[in-house]
Scaffold this active site. Structure first.
Site, PDB file in Angstrom:
ATOM      1  N   ARG A 170       0.823  -1.218   0.000  1.00 17.71           N
ATOM      2  CA  ARG A 170       0.000   0.000   0.000  1.00 17.71           C
ATOM      3  C   ARG A 170       0.854   1.264   0.000  1.00 17.71           C
ATOM      4  O   ARG A 170       0.506   2.274   0.606  1.00 17.71           O
ATOM      5  CB  ARG A 170      -0.973   0.015   1.197  1.00 17.71           C
ATOM      6  CG  ARG A 170      -1.921  -1.180   1.230  1.00 17.71           C
ATOM      7  CD  ARG A 170      -2.848  -1.225   0.015  1.00 17.71           C
ATOM      8  NE  ARG A 170      -3.669  -2.433   0.041  1.00 17.71           N
ATOM      9  CZ  ARG A 170      -3.378  -3.543  -0.659  1.00 17.71           C
ATOM     10  NH1 ARG A 170      -2.314  -3.590  -1.432  1.00 17.71           N
ATOM     11  NH2 ARG A 170      -4.160  -4.586  -0.597  1.00 17.71           N
ATOM     12  N   SER A 220     -11.522  -1.587   2.752  1.00 14.65           N
ATOM     13  CA  SER A 220     -10.752  -2.229   3.814  1.00 14.65           C
ATOM     14  C   SER A 220     -10.029  -1.141   4.608  1.00 14.65           C
ATOM     15  O   SER A 220      -9.219  -0.403   4.065  1.00 14.65           O
ATOM     16  CB  SER A 220      -9.749  -3.208   3.200  1.00 14.65           C
ATOM     17  OG  SER A 220      -9.031  -3.881   4.202  1.00 14.65           O
ATOM     18  N   GLU A 290      -5.162   1.547   6.410  1.00 14.16           N
ATOM     19  CA  GLU A 290      -4.937   1.531   4.964  1.00 14.16           C
ATOM     20  C   GLU A 290      -5.596   2.767   4.363  1.00 14.16           C
ATOM     21  O   GLU A 290      -5.094   3.360   3.423  1.00 14.16           O
ATOM     22  CB  GLU A 290      -5.540   0.260   4.364  1.00 14.16           C
ATOM     23  CG  GLU A 290      -5.408   0.155   2.865  1.00 14.16           C
ATOM     24  CD  GLU A 290      -5.885  -1.187   2.346  1.00 14.16           C
ATOM     25  OE1 GLU A 290      -6.642  -1.191   1.350  1.00 14.16           O
ATOM     26  OE2 GLU A 290      -5.495  -2.218   2.899  1.00 14.16           O
TER      27      GLU A 290
END
Length: 296
Positions: A170, A220, A290
């Site tokens: 990420r 998420s 995230e």
């Protein structure tokens, strides 16, 4: 502060815009200015004036993986929603930053190109996907990105090869450079239409079965901690269904925080922080977000 609307009457610029209507979470305060550039020239024109006036600038894609605070964002917010061209050339697909990732997977299917089936149901934009090295079901942008064209802070055009972007989980170099992604080129693998379509349908079926797509959310919420799964930790901590105001840890998938009843950004962020605190206290694991939190 300079009046951008008065300075650029022909451009799509609005003052004092609520960002909640543009975010997937449906939370967020007001931006001083919001600009939807039609092309690169318009983008450069307005950025130059913003820089000359020391105006903060935030560039957003589909606003699918972020939470914007109730206080909103100062200065100028730019949405590249007109930058949506997708071109296929042999094994290469070049997509402008505002293109939906889903549109790129559809172009790949039509051209019988395999590799990014995992992205078939991800609601983000190409720019956002490259920025955060989006991934799902074992695939990620880093594997397939050939190159990316950016507008640098000094307003020059630059091209990075995929290998130069220092991709991690990420993460990409763009998060540190201040560059604005203009387009990205993916190198894919020739495949069979039916097999590509079957993979995409499989991923979408799994996504619909497991994820709370019926509610607004930022996707998420937490990165996967090494050796664990965020959703399982949250579930084992007894937090599934935990609610503050209109924000809730999803009862369908504990890794998602959903807006079940007109949540504020403050409530949404409170749930995120509570989950982090409880998981840390119970299991000694620090959950990193995230999702990007802006203007907190």
């Amino acid at each position: 502060m300079v009046n951008l609307k008065a300075k650029f009457p022909g451009y799509q610029i609005q003052e004092a815009v609520s960002l909640a209507e543009f975010t997937n979470t449906q939370v967020g305060g007001v931006a001083d200015w919001v600009f939807w550039p039609q092309d690169l020239t318009a983008l450069e024109d307005v950025l130059l004036v913003a820089q000359e006036n020391n105006m903060p600038v935030t560039v957003l894609g589909n606003a699918s993986n972020l939470v914007i605070g109730d206080a909103g964002l100062p200065g100028l917010v730019i949405f590249l929603t007109h930058f949506t061209e997708v071109k296929v050339n042999h094994q290469f697909i070049t997509a402008q930053a505002g293109s939906a990732l889903i549109a790129v997977t559809q172009a790949a299917l039509k051209a019988q190109l395999s590799g990014i089936e995992w992205a078939a149901g991800i609601p983000g934009s190409v720019g956002g996907a490259v920025y955060m090295n989006a991934g799902a079901y074992g695939g990620q942008v880093a594997e397939w990105l050939q190159s990316v064209t950016v507008l640098s802070p000094d307003l020059t055009i630059k091209t990075y090869q995929g290998i130069e972007l220092e991709f991690g989980y990420r993460h990409s170099l763009i998060q540190e450079t201040g560059d604005i992604i203009l387009d990205a080129t993916f190198k894919l693998t020739p495949g069979q239409y039916a097999e590509i379509e079957a993979k995409m349908e499989d991923y979408n079926t799994r996504r619909a079965a497991k994820q709370p797509l019926e509610y607004p959310s930022c996707g998420s919420t937490f990165k996967r901690p090494e050796g664990y799964y965020a959703g399982k930790l949250i579930m084992d901590a007894g937090l599934q269904g935990y609610t503050i105001g209109g924000a809730q840890v999803s009862k369908k998938h504990a890794g998602f925080i959903v807006n079940v009843n007109h949540a504020t950004a403050h409530e949404y962020i409170q749930v995120i922080r509570h989950v982090q605190d409880v998981v840390q206290a119970k299991f000694g694991v620090q959950l990193e977000t995230e999702v990007r939190i802006l203007g907190e």
